[in-house]
Design a protein around this motif. Structure first.
Motif, short mmCIF file in Angstrom:
data_model
loop_
_atom_site.label_atom_id
_atom_site.label_comp_id
_atom_site.label_asym_id
_atom_site.label_seq_id
_atom_site.Cartn_x
_atom_site.Cartn_y
_atom_site.Cartn_z
N GLU A 47 0.83 -1.20 0.00
CA GLU A 47 0.00 0.00 0.00
C GLU A 47 0.86 1.26 0.00
OE1 GLU A 47 -2.64 -0.40 3.29
OE2 GLU A 47 -3.93 -1.85 2.27
N LEU A 48 2.06 1.18 0.60
CA LEU A 48 2.98 2.30 0.56
C LEU A 48 3.56 2.44 -0.84
CD1 LEU A 48 4.95 1.75 3.90
CD2 LEU A 48 3.42 3.66 3.39
N PRO A 49 3.85 3.66 -1.28
CA PRO A 49 4.46 3.84 -2.59
C PRO A 49 5.90 3.33 -2.60
CG PRO A 49 4.38 5.93 -1.42
CD PRO A 49 3.59 4.95 -0.60
N HIS A 50 6.38 2.98 -3.79
CA HIS A 50 7.77 2.54 -3.93
C HIS A 50 8.72 3.65 -3.47
CE1 HIS A 50 6.73 -0.56 -7.29
NE2 HIS A 50 6.30 -0.90 -6.11
N GLY A 51 9.88 3.24 -2.97
CA GLY A 51 10.89 4.22 -2.62
C GLY A 51 11.29 4.16 -1.16
N GLU A 52 11.76 5.30 -0.64
CA GLU A 52 12.34 5.34 0.69
C GLU A 52 11.36 4.95 1.78
OE1 GLU A 52 14.29 9.00 1.56
OE2 GLU A 52 15.56 8.94 -0.23
N ALA A 53 10.12 5.37 1.66
CA ALA A 53 9.14 5.06 2.71
C ALA A 53 8.93 3.56 2.82
CB ALA A 53 7.81 5.77 2.42
N LEU A 54 8.78 2.89 1.69
CA LEU A 54 8.59 1.45 1.71
C LEU A 54 9.86 0.74 2.17
CD1 LEU A 54 6.81 -0.98 1.23
CD2 LEU A 54 7.43 -0.91 -1.20
N ALA A 55 11.02 1.21 1.73
CA ALA A 55 12.29 0.62 2.16
C ALA A 55 12.44 0.71 3.68
CB ALA A 55 13.46 1.32 1.47
N GLU A 56 12.11 1.88 4.23
CA GLU A 56 12.23 2.07 5.68
C GLU A 56 11.26 1.15 6.42
OE1 GLU A 56 11.90 5.64 9.04
OE2 GLU A 56 11.77 6.10 6.90
N ALA A 57 10.04 1.06 5.92
CA ALA A 57 9.04 0.21 6.57
C ALA A 57 9.47 -1.26 6.54
CB ALA A 57 7.69 0.37 5.88
N ARG A 58 9.93 -1.71 5.39
CA ARG A 58 10.30 -3.12 5.26
C ARG A 58 11.57 -3.45 6.03
NH1 ARG A 58 9.32 -5.89 -0.44
NH2 ARG A 58 9.30 -7.66 1.02
N THR A 59 12.47 -2.50 6.16
CA THR A 59 13.66 -2.73 6.98
C THR A 59 13.28 -2.90 8.44
OG1 THR A 59 15.06 -1.48 5.44
CG2 THR A 59 15.89 -1.77 7.68
N GLY A 60 12.36 -2.05 8.92
CA GLY A 60 11.89 -2.21 10.29
C GLY A 60 11.21 -3.55 10.50
N GLU A 61 10.44 -3.98 9.52
CA GLU A 61 9.78 -5.29 9.61
C GLU A 61 10.81 -6.41 9.63
OE1 GLU A 61 5.87 -3.71 7.09
OE2 GLU A 61 7.31 -5.11 6.16
N LEU A 62 11.87 -6.25 8.86
CA LEU A 62 12.93 -7.26 8.83
C LEU A 62 13.56 -7.44 10.21
CD1 LEU A 62 14.84 -9.12 7.14
CD2 LEU A 62 16.33 -7.12 6.90
N TYR A 63 13.87 -6.34 10.87
CA TYR A 63 14.48 -6.43 12.20
C TYR A 63 13.51 -7.04 13.20
CZ TYR A 63 18.82 -4.04 11.07
OH TYR A 63 20.06 -3.72 10.55
N ALA A 64 12.21 -6.73 13.06
CA ALA A 64 11.22 -7.33 13.96
C ALA A 64 11.15 -8.84 13.75
CB ALA A 64 9.86 -6.69 13.73
N SER A 65 11.18 -9.26 12.50
CA SER A 65 11.18 -10.68 12.18
C SER A 65 12.44 -11.36 12.73
CB SER A 65 11.12 -10.87 10.66
OG SER A 65 11.40 -12.20 10.29
N ALA A 66 13.58 -10.73 12.54
CA ALA A 66 14.84 -11.30 13.02
C ALA A 66 14.82 -11.48 14.53
CB ALA A 66 16.00 -10.41 12.60
#
Length: 293
Positions: A47-66
């Protein structure tokens, strides 16, 4: 003795779908688990547009998953998400206007020099004295170009670092197809998901060498998947990951309770049940220094 396993993935959420159970299992057994991710997944459907906002969101999700899985270290390589080209999208039954185009960024992982990228991954393997590296199968599972590049780069990195075990994370498509056809009777999959595409994706059962039972870690795997909230919806609505999270416990364990790997040095159809089954004791004997933290 504790050992070190490095899991190399293309995008945030790939670890949750393919190897999360194994990662949680190894961490629970006291081994060191390291996660390398090539891109931030900034061009995925969301739902987020491509680019920095999505990258930041998915990076945060990655750390939560880890964190849920007990990962000791996360390494982000910082390459651009190559995305899926429109031909690949059409092959998978996705509307080519769903949000993933062909205008990949200049630093796209698929365009990275394989030797340079492999040296970066090998540096982590050497720092960690890694006993094992996981990559994808040669087709990249379902064919995403970044997954194919993980295979190429990871294979070379393991060779440079002299990593004892190289496993290709995959899926045994035979039981997967049976389970998905069963699930299709109860759930309506999103447009991006064509069950028929799995007839040619991943690996047939006869080439699988490792079948790792991760049913005990199904809750951790589900929590890892749930951490990637941006991937639960987007495009035309519910995404594949979102649908999978709705599976009831028994069906979830059926679909996700085993994780599969291929080790090319072994005869096809070998029946290994643990990633470290073939690691000689001397490989982790006295003198191997393990980094802390």
């Amino acid at each position: 003795m504790a050992r070190t396993a490095v899991f190399f993935h293309a995008h945030p959420d790939d670890e949750a779908l393919l190897t999360a159970g194994t990662m949680a299992m190894l961490a629970a057994e006291g081994h060191r688990v390291v996660l390398i991710v090539a891109t931030a997944g900034e061009r995925g459907l969301a739902e987020l547009p491509h680019g920095e906002a999505l990258a930041e969101a998915r990076t945060g999700e990655l750390y939560a998953s880890a964190a849920v899985l007990g990962v000791a270290r996360v390494v982000l390589l910082g390459y651009g998400d190559s995305g899926l080209d429109t031909t690949s999208l059409r092959d998978r039954g996705v509307d080519e206007n769903a949000g993933v185009g062909d205008d990949r960024p200049p630093n796209a992982f698929i365009d990275a020099d394989i030797e340079d990228a492999a040296q970066r991954v090998a540096a982590v393997l050497k720092e960690e004295n890694a006993d094992l590296l996981t990559i994808y199968d040669p087709a990249g599972g379902y064919g995403h170009p970044d997954h194919v590049q993980v295979y190429r780069v990871g294979q070379r990195a393991a060779d440079i670092a002299g990593t004892p075990i190289l496993l290709e994370a995959t899926v045994n498509r035979d039981p997967l197809l049976r389970a998905l056809r069963l699930a299709q009777r109860f759930y309506r999959f999103p447009p991006e998901f064509d069950v028929r595409s799995f007839e040619r994706a991943y690996s047939p059962g006869e080439v699988i060498t490792h079948r790792v039972n991760v049913r005990r870690y199904a809750k951790a795997k589900r929590a890892s998947m749930a951490a990637h909230t941006s991937q639960a919806s987007g495009g035309d609505g519910a995404r594949t990951l979102g649908v999978m999270l709705k599976f009831p416990g028994p069906l979830y364990r059926l679909v996700f309770g085993t994780e599969w790997y291929v080790r090319r040095e072994l005869p096809p159809g070998s029946r290994r049940t643990h990633p470290f089954d073939d690691l000689p004791p001397e490989e982790t004997g006295p003198g191997r220094v393990r980094p802390q933290g």
